[in-house]
Design an enzyme around this catalytic site. Sequence first.
Site, short mmCIF file in Angstrom:
data_model
loop_
_atom_site.label_atom_id
_atom_site.label_comp_id
_atom_site.label_asym_id
_atom_site.label_seq_id
_atom_site.Cartn_x
_atom_site.Cartn_y
_atom_site.Cartn_z
N SER A 1 -98.87 -0.40 60.52
CA SER A 1 -97.77 0.23 61.25
C SER A 1 -98.13 1.65 61.66
O SER A 1 -98.86 2.35 60.95
CB SER A 1 -96.55 0.25 60.34
N TYR B 1 -92.18 1.58 51.95
CA TYR B 1 -92.70 0.59 52.89
C TYR B 1 -93.96 1.13 53.58
O TYR B 1 -95.00 0.47 53.62
CB TYR B 1 -91.63 0.24 53.93
N LYS C 1 -98.24 0.05 53.50
CA LYS C 1 -99.16 -0.16 54.63
C LYS C 1 -100.41 0.72 54.47
O LYS C 1 -101.53 0.27 54.71
CB LYS C 1 -98.46 0.12 55.96
N1 UFG Z 1 -81.66 4.21 66.22
C1 UFG Z 1 -80.38 4.58 66.59
N2 UFG Z 1 -79.35 3.78 66.18
C2 UFG Z 1 -79.53 2.64 65.44
C3 UFG Z 1 -80.85 2.28 65.08
C4 UFG Z 1 -81.89 3.10 65.48
O1 UFG Z 1 -80.18 5.59 67.25
O2 UFG Z 1 -78.54 1.99 65.11
C5 UFG Z 1 -82.79 5.05 66.65
C6 UFG Z 1 -83.61 5.58 65.49
O3 UFG Z 1 -83.04 6.77 65.02
C7 UFG Z 1 -84.97 5.75 66.14
C8 UFG Z 1 -85.01 4.64 67.20
O4 UFG Z 1 -83.67 4.26 67.41
O5 UFG Z 1 -85.03 6.97 66.79
C9 UFG Z 1 -85.80 3.44 66.73
O6 UFG Z 1 -85.34 3.04 65.47
P1 UFG Z 1 -85.78 1.67 64.78
O7 UFG Z 1 -85.09 1.60 63.46
O8 UFG Z 1 -85.61 0.53 65.71
O9 UFG Z 1 -87.35 1.87 64.60
P2 UFG Z 1 -88.15 2.97 63.77
O10 UFG Z 1 -89.02 3.65 64.76
O11 UFG Z 1 -87.29 3.80 62.95
O12 UFG Z 1 -88.93 2.03 62.75
C10 UFG Z 1 -89.91 1.16 63.19
C11 UFG Z 1 -90.01 -0.06 62.27
C12 UFG Z 1 -90.57 0.31 60.94
C13 UFG Z 1 -91.79 1.16 61.06
C14 UFG Z 1 -91.54 2.33 61.96
C15 UFG Z 1 -92.77 3.12 62.19
O13 UFG Z 1 -88.75 -0.67 62.10
O14 UFG Z 1 -90.92 -0.88 60.25
O15 UFG Z 1 -91.09 1.86 63.22
O16 UFG Z 1 -92.46 4.31 62.81
F1 UFG Z 1 -92.19 1.64 59.86
#
Ligand code: UFG
Length: 337
Positions: free
Chosen positions: A125, A150, A154
């Site tokens: 990741s 998590y 990785k």
């Molecule tokens: N977000 C919102 N509202 C929500 C959910 C997410 O605004 O309800 C925002 C988050 O704050 C973030 C973006 O949308 O800025 C993406 O969020 P995600 O949860 O979809 O993805 P992340 O980038 O946080 O996480 C993903 C994977 C993880 C991994 C990570 C690595 O889900 O498994 O990328 O950066 F570790």
Amino acid sequence: MKRILVTGGLGFIGSHTVVELQNEGFEVVIIDDLSNSTIGVLDKITEITGIQPAFHQIDLKNKKEVKKFFDTTTVDGIIHFAAFKAVGESMHKPLDYYENNLGSLVYLLQQMRDHKLDNFIFSSSCTVYGQADELPITEKAPVKTAESVYGNTKQIGEEIIKDTCKAYNLNSIALRYFNPIGAHPSVKIGELPIGVPQNLIPYVTQTAAGIRKELSVFGDDYDTKDGTAVRDYIHVVDLAKAHIAALQRLIKKNNTKSFEFFNVGTGKGSSVLEVIKAFEKITGKPLNYKIVGRREGDITAAFADTTNANKELNWKTEKSLEEALEAAWKWQQQNEI
Ligand code: UFG
């Protein structure tokens, strides 16, 4: 015909990769413990490709079961997806995450060593980079102290594989995924979040479908173009194809080191508001959202420099953010989850 083991092959990325492997003429054997997937996905894969993959319901933490499998089955390569992946949950259940994500990895590698198997693809990741100092993120960016258990699994996973490759003459590629989204164009397989989705896209599609009242946008005070956080959203079918490219590189012995890693993204960063706007255009209706405070542990921006993956894996993304969002929306409407 090469036989490939896909662990976690009924999960989101796993199932799409199984389809692409079969499309490319590989024989696929799936191991999945069904802890975060359903057996129905096996039939859906079969419907898409016309080929039923072999399936074994095995918990990879069960060392005896893993040994039994490898004592009776030989494979030309392994793509290892099976792992827990919820960032928040990992903070409350660190030992479950370390046992599941690292224990199973060690048992698989031991069997590869004992049975002289080679060609191991690992699901890693972009979380290993944390908030990188420079964007886009190249593979030269340093691995930072993990923000979550998590993420740490990785990082440690990659270390375990690297040491193993060196000691036992194995070859492996870790793919550092950015944000996988979307679903198969057949709308037969996609992401099946259990309970309230934690990730942006399933939350967006569930809000549009009326299952969730409103989407919370976590923070609009980031140092980005519109203040919301930026990510690199990659269509799951493009991501699946990167695994086949990596596998081919190992099988053809084109790798330059026994352990390599590549960033797998589109190279394009999109803000949360841009995702919402693109999604509204696709559905033709406004999405109910509100801006709230930042989510703990979130970084400001991450998107990939894909030069290495493009060149070395001879792979590039083909699908746009809009196509990925459209696929996710179709999947949502069909499944009504
Ligand atoms: N977000 C919102 N509202 C929500 C959910 C997410 O605004 O309800 C925002 C988050 O704050 C973030 C973006 O949308 O800025 C993406 O969020 P995600 O949860 O979809 O993805 P992340 O980038 O946080 O996480 C993903 C994977 C993880 C991994 C990570 C690595 O889900 O498994 O990328 O950066 F570790």
